[in-house]
Scaffold this active site. Structure first.
Site, PDB file in Angstrom:
ATOM      1  CB  CYS A  84      -0.941  -0.029   1.200  1.00  0.00           C
ATOM      2  SG  CYS A  84      -1.721   1.530   1.592  1.00  0.00           S
ATOM      3  CB  CYS A 165      -7.556   1.622   5.882  1.00  0.00           C
ATOM      4  SG  CYS A 165      -6.193   2.710   6.302  1.00  0.00           S
ATOM      5  CD  GLU A 339      -5.403  29.477   4.475  1.00  0.00           C
ATOM      6  OE1 GLU A 339      -4.707  29.028   5.405  1.00  0.00           O
ATOM      7  OE2 GLU A 339      -5.267  29.128   3.281  1.00  0.00           O
ATOM      8  CB  CYS A 414       3.371  19.643   9.091  1.00  0.00           C
ATOM      9  SG  CYS A 414       3.473  20.751   7.685  1.00  0.00           S
TER      10      CYS A 414
END
Ligand code: SAH
Length: 460
Positions: A84, A165, A339, A414
């Site tokens: 996967c 999953c 944003e 992140c």
């Protein structure tokens, strides 16, 4: 090692000991200082490998035989882990994953940010690191006349059917199976990339973790869906908690999933969910964090690092749908969010209204342009929060921050590499990194999220 010296040849089989794990989950071994990257091996493991590719400064290999296993190695729970590619770390125990992520953050802050001595806390992980995702999105294909949906086999466009999953909320899997089966029964044809024919391209399921509300999105090549009314009725009658059935039309020959046009076929345009006490409206196209439990952990940390008393003016740069802004607004005097995506700002404003939060102001634009304008208009931020995409903060924004001198900064990241780069620039501009808290938002994948707390250094 001289720059040109490559101590091995392609197809060599050699014995190595792995020392480290890369940010994308490969093991690193060094031969006379020359790094080799190999998938599926862990630090501390001894193995025979075959050299598959050589570049100037580094090469790749594949595992031939594992001699000594790491204490963290486990059998992956998922039967399709290897094919996967959605998870990369299921062969490492969860404890081992958290340790590897902590080390990765520490190493990169030292190497790129020259922040060897900064305090990095152990990663905040999940008690149960499975079934955390609130969004499932699968491509649809055909096999012997029936519909299949799941994932593309690595390096191909062949769709492998997936029944479950392990990182997906269980109800999402169940709904997906049902919708796939119903569409099959109604004779809906899957989209065929080669011929650009057929109807159903993708199915997406979104669910509210707290509310249990479900949205089904059918992404189709054509505006028409054969037997649409009956099909939708069946889906609605078979899916408990369903609040919304939406169609998105993507007429183009493209890998991009969504098209321009979105129609509500049944029910509401939105489902709702909560992070802490804050309620969010989620549409088919809204950005919304996929791991709501850990999002709460992350934002609580951001809130703690902001250290608000209720008097402050706060800027939330890269605010998305206003998640962090609304969290902070409950404890601040005023929050400004900026944003770049107009639809996200629409969502942010709707979410503020939904929660009766009135001390926030949102603006569409680039953070690096809008924040200097606010500064010129006299907005004095006590605390500035940034949560940029993977490429990190724009340099102009960092320069503006250094000029504006907010007392506190909270950096949500992140990507540890760009965090490290930006922290170095901020340190050189007069800030001090007090502590860094990594949070595991995506167990079993190589991603790691961090929150860093900075303060303006007292002038000497
Ligand atoms: N803080 C939000 C979203 C963070 S993701 C949350 O936690 O949900 C990063 C966001 O930055 C994305 O929404 C992206 O659209 C936005 N973005 C990217 N470049 C930008 C820029 N130059 N100025 C402002 N926003 C930007």
């Amino acid at each position: 090692m001289s720059k040109q010296h490559v101590p091995i040849k392609k197809n060599d089989e050699i014995d190595v000991i792995f020392e480290d794990l890369t940010h994308d989950g490969k093991g690193v071994a060094k031969v006379d200082g020359y790094p080799l990257f190999v998938a599926g091996v862990l630090p501390g493991e001894k193995a025979k490998i075959k050299v598959t590719k050589l570049n100037k400064g580094y090469g790749f290999g594949s595992l031939v035989e594992l001699y000594e296993k790491s204490e963290f190695r486990i059998e992956p729970d998922c039967p399709i882990f290897a094919e996967c590619g959605g998870c990369q770390l299921q062969h490492i125990s969860y404890e081992g994953q958290l340790q590897a992520k902590e080390k990765q953050v520490r190493d990169v802050l030292g190497r790129i940010g020259k922040l060897e001595n900064v305090k990095v806390h152990p990663v905040l992980g999940m008690k149960n690191p499975w079934h955390y995702r609130n969004k499932a999105q699968v491509p649809i294909g055909e096999r012997e006349g029936g519909l299949v949906g799941g994932f593309y086999k690595q390096r191909s466009h062949e769709i492998i059917d997936m029944e479950a999953c392990l990182i997906q909320q269980e109800e999402n899997d169940e709904v997906l199976q049902k919708v796939k089966a119903i569409c099959g029964e109604f004779g809906i044809r899957a989209y065929n990339e080669k011929s650009h024919k057929g109807t159903l391209r993708h199915i997406m399921i979104r669910s509210g973790k707290v509310t249990g509300e479900i949205m089904v999105v059918l992404i189709t090549r054509t505006p028409d869906i054969p037997n649409r009314r009956k099909l939708v009725e069946r889906i609605v009658s078979e899916v408990p908690g369903i609040k919304s059935v939406v169609q998105n039309v993507n007429t183009k020959r493209t890998n991009v999933i969504f098209g321009e046009q979105t129609n509500v076929l049944w029910g509401e345009e939105f489902i709702y969910d909560y992070i802490g006490d804050v309620k969010f409206a989620i549409s088919a196209r809204s950005f919304y964090q996929v791991n709501p439990d850990q999002t709460k952990v992350l934002y609580d940390k951001a809130l703690e690092y902001a250290g608000l008393s209720g008097e402050e003016t706060v800027i939330d740069a890269y605010c998305g749908i206003g998640t962090i802004s609304l969290f902070l607004a409950q404890r601040a005097n005023k929050v400004y969010g900026v944003e770049i995506v107009p639809e996200a700002i629409e969502d942010a404003m709707r979410n503020a209204e939904l929660n009766g939060i009135t001390n926030v102001e949102f603006e569409v634009g680039e953070a690096e342009k809008v924040i200097p304008q606010w500064y010129e208009q006299g907005v004095q931020a006590d605390v500035l929060v940034v949560d940029p995409p993977r490429k990190g903060c724009d340099e102009t924004l960092l320069e503006t921050i250094i000029e504006m001198k907010p007392k506190k900064l909270v950096y949500v990241s992140c990507n540890p590499a760009t965090l490290a780069r930006d922290l170095r620039i901020l340190e050189d501009g007069g800030y001090e990194t007090m502590q860094v808290q990594p949070v595991d938002m995506f167990p079993h994948t190589t991603h790691v999220e961090c929150v860093a707390k900075l303060r303006l250094k007292p002038s000497p």
